[in-house]
Design a protein around this motif. Structure first.
Motif, PDB file in Angstrom:
ATOM      1  N   UNK A 399       0.838  -1.209   0.000  1.00  0.00           N
ATOM      2  CA  UNK A 399       0.000   0.000   0.000  1.00  0.00           C
ATOM      3  C   UNK A 399       0.871   1.257   0.000  1.00  0.00           C
ATOM      4  N   UNK A 400       1.956   1.208   0.757  1.00  0.00           N
ATOM      5  CA  UNK A 400       2.862   2.360   0.782  1.00  0.00           C
ATOM      6  C   UNK A 400       3.473   2.603  -0.596  1.00  0.00           C
ATOM      7  N   UNK A 401       3.854   1.535  -1.283  1.00  0.00           N
ATOM      8  CA  UNK A 401       4.449   1.681  -2.622  1.00  0.00           C
ATOM      9  C   UNK A 401       3.420   2.207  -3.612  1.00  0.00           C
ATOM     10  N   UNK A 402       2.186   1.698  -3.547  1.00  0.00           N
ATOM     11  CA  UNK A 402       1.129   2.199  -4.440  1.00  0.00           C
ATOM     12  C   UNK A 402       0.886   3.689  -4.200  1.00  0.00           C
ATOM     13  N   UNK A 450      -4.529   6.401  -3.868  1.00  0.00           N
ATOM     14  CA  UNK A 450      -3.588   6.470  -2.744  1.00  0.00           C
ATOM     15  C   UNK A 450      -3.435   5.067  -2.175  1.00  0.00           C
ATOM     16  N   UNK A 451      -2.712   4.943  -1.097  1.00  0.00           N
ATOM     17  CA  UNK A 451      -2.452   3.619  -0.555  1.00  0.00           C
ATOM     18  C   UNK A 451      -3.699   2.833  -0.209  1.00  0.00           C
ATOM     19  N   UNK A 452      -4.777   3.547   0.122  1.00  0.00           N
ATOM     20  CA  UNK A 452      -5.999   2.847   0.517  1.00  0.00           C
ATOM     21  C   UNK A 452      -6.778   2.298  -0.666  1.00  0.00           C
ATOM     22  N   UNK A 453      -6.410   2.677  -1.885  1.00  0.00           N
ATOM     23  CA  UNK A 453      -7.166   2.242  -3.071  1.00  0.00           C
ATOM     24  C   UNK A 453      -6.462   1.146  -3.855  1.00  0.00           C
ATOM     25  N   UNK A 454      -5.386   0.613  -3.318  1.00  0.00           N
ATOM     26  CA  UNK A 454      -4.661  -0.456  -4.023  1.00  0.00           C
ATOM     27  C   UNK A 454      -5.598  -1.629  -4.317  1.00  0.00           C
ATOM     28  N   UNK A 455      -5.715  -2.066  -5.581  1.00  0.00           N
ATOM     29  CA  UNK A 455      -6.584  -3.203  -5.921  1.00  0.00           C
ATOM     30  C   UNK A 455      -5.938  -4.528  -5.512  1.00  0.00           C
ATOM     31  N   UNK A 456      -6.036  -4.853  -4.232  1.00  0.00           N
ATOM     32  CA  UNK A 456      -5.282  -5.976  -3.681  1.00  0.00           C
ATOM     33  C   UNK A 456      -5.729  -7.324  -4.242  1.00  0.00           C
TER      34      UNK A 456
END
Length: 591
Positions: A399-402, A450-456
């Motif tokens: 998430x930090x990298x995204x 942002x980090x919270x929107x990473x499509x995990x």
């Protein structure tokens, strides 16, 4: 062909002459999904140039002589591509694809596929389209046809293609100029609004009319056959716009079943130039419709990272690679083909299997982090709040990298100076046709990410496909070719489920390549099931990128700067004039 005259401006060179006389230029290009026409000219002559340009799409002439010359131009351009290693490798890739998939089609064209230029253009029995074309022409006139009929049928297909695809609903016009928006609109709307939709009008005559010297009955049959050919071909490829009513499903043109039913396989190409290239290919689901939420975006960032702990750093320190890049080789509405490409050193060529092992090890590392990141959210909403993300950033490096990728993309979007309009206009036209006018400028820039929107979940799905069983490997070097020849010496082909491993020949460029099986022991090593080391290279040094401490927290000037510093640099004293040191009159040297 569109540039070679219209009813309103019938002279073939009128368009280019006008542009050249008024500081302009023009070009046209075709990609897998778009054909783009563009020009620029001095602003005072923009309206006249636009009038000439718009008439190419209102009523182009498509003359017989122009068709013949354009076929020669296409064939000439194709001839120079025959010695281009990049083109040759691209066609080998197409040769490996499913022959029933639109991706496998020939990228350009030549006088064999377009037999409209000369009497010898269609007589080559090696032409891949000869049988199909002969069958069509035999059905038109009771089996009687000659080279002129072939040329006339190519023109009929050209007109049918224009009628089927050159419709207002498929077109996007972008005009950039110093004039006001109202003035530019007054130039564009009345002119481009005249483009007819010939496809919707039953029995509407195609532009250009019948070919002189061809019986009306024969010409009508040619038109009917050409229309069917174009209609059938039009259903092959999925719609380009993400707003299309029918969303394309994942339909990869690359599958293990096409190469004996089992991957990985090794494809070896002999280059014309001296090079040592290693590429790993992975068929992945399409991300065309989610330009800001594509898992391949973070995958390409991670695999292409060059800092400490990256595959490149490890392999470069070991003296095995000189460059590494990652990203989509094919990005289409119905498929992605992700690639990791490297240029190898001589040692890397000898230890290419170890290079591959490092990359698969890194792929497993990313997959494990994706599982770890997703575990707390299983059964819950995948997206966290921004506050939750910030609290967990140190524990969730993906998430930090995204977040870092998104910040850098936003900075690039906000701070990049406008480029030349000659490249800006066609880029916006293509983007608008895919993403619509609302997002055509920002699509792919991650402005709202942002980090919270990473499509995990999607990222984990993609990571689980970065495995040997979903991969084929390409080696392009003279050393690799010698190895393949030695492997198949005395055993030209090896059958596997009907597929013959061994030497293959690509039909358009006549490029020879080998398809070889890969030892099961090597595959187990790549999967991490057994410890295989060709050299002393430990993958324990691999890790995700550390936090990027060079990303600015704010782009605002520091409030404690003195006022004169905020105004930018200045020079207190006048600049001294340059001093002549050398003035050699004999040689003209001045310094």
């Amino acid at each position: 062909m569109c540039f070679l005259g219209s009813k309103a401006y019938p002279k073939e060179n009128e368009y280019k002459q006008f542009l050249s006389l008024h500081g302009g230029k023009s070009n046209a290009s075709t990609s897998a999904s778009h054909t783009t026409y563009q020009f620029d000219v001095l602003a005072d002559y923009g309206e006249k140039a636009l009038d000439i340009f718009s008439n190419f799409f209102i009523a182009p002439l498509f003359t017989i002589s122009g068709t013949e010359r354009e076929v020669h131009a296409v064939d000439s351009e194709n001839s120079k591509n025959l010695i281009n290693d990049g083109r040759r490798r691209w066609q080998v890739l197409k040769d490996l694809a499913d022959k029933n998939h639109h991706f496998s089609k020939f990228s350009t064209g030549n006088k064999k596929t377009l037999p409209a230029a000369s009497t010898d253009s269609g007589d080559d029995a090696s032409s891949p389209t000869r049988d199909e074309l002969d069958e069509i022409l035999r059905s038109i006139d009771d089996g009687e046809y000659d080279d002129h009929d072939k040329a006339n049928f190519v023109r009929a297909v050209l007109l049918a293609f224009h009628k089927r695809h050159y419709r207002p609903i498929n077109m996007t016009v972008v005009v950039v100029g110093p004039q006001s928006l109202d003035e530019l609109e007054s130039w564009v709307v009345p002119r481009f609004g005249k483009i007819p939709d010939r496809w919707l009008v039953e029995n509407e005559e195609s532009v250009g009319g019948a070919t002189e010297g061809v019986r009306v009955e024969k010409w009508m049959k040619m038109q009917k056959a050409a229309a069917k050919l174009i209609s059938d071909a039009a259903n092959d490829a999925p719609p380009v716009s993400i707003n299309a009513k029918k969303k394309p499903s994942f339909r990869s043109s690359f599958r293990p079943q096409l190469q004996g039913g089992k991957w990985p396989v090794l494809v070896t190409v002999l280059p014309l130039k001296s090079t040592r290239t290693l590429v790993l290919y992975f068929p992945l689901p399409p991300t065309w419709h989610v330009p800001d939420q594509s898992p391949t975006r973070i995958l390409s960032h991670l695999f292409g990272h060059e800092g400490p702990g990256s595959p490149f750093a490890l392999l470069q320190d070991a003296g095995l690679v000189t460059s590494l890049s990652a990203g989509n080789r094919v990005s289409a509405p119905d498929q992605n083909l992700f690639q990791i490409q490297m240029n190898l050193t001589a040692d890397g060529e000898d230890n290419w299997k170890e290079v591959v092992r490092v990359l698969f090890s890194y792929g497993r590392l990313i997959r494990d982090y994706a599982k770890q990141s997703l575990a707390p959210h299983t059964g819950e909403a995948e997206r966290t709040t921004c506050a939750e993300y910030k609290r967990n950033a140190l524990l969730d490096p993906l998430r930090r990298i995204w977040d870092e990728v998104a910040i850098l993309d936003r900075m690039r979007f906000d701070q990049t100076s406008p480029g030349q309009v000659y490249s800006f206009a066609p880029a916006v036209a293509q983007s608008a046709s895919k993403y619509g006018t609302t997002h055509c400028l920002s699509a792919g820039s991650l402005l709202n990410e942002n980090g919270s929107t990473l499509p995990l979940r999607e990222l984990l799905e993609f990571c689980e496909k970065i495995v040997p069983e979903n991969c084929f490997v390409e080696r392009t070097s003279k050393g690799a070719w010698a190895e393949a020849e030695a492997f198949f010496k005395g055993n030209k082909t090896t059958k596997s489920n009907g597929f013959g491993f061994g030497k293959q020949t690509e039909k358009w460029y006549q490029t020879d390549y080998y398809v070889s099986p890969i030892d099961d022991e090597d595959v187990r090593g790549w999967n991490g099931d057994i410890d295989v080391k060709c050299i002393a290279l430990s993958v324990d040094a691999l890790h995700l990128p550390e936090p990027n401490r060079y990303i600015p927290r704010s782009l605002e000037l520091c409030p404690d700067l003195p006022e004169d510093a905020k105004k930018g640099p200045r020079i207190e004293k006048p600049i001294d004039p340059p001093k002549l040191i050398v003035n050699n009159r004999a040689t003209g040297e001045i310094f």
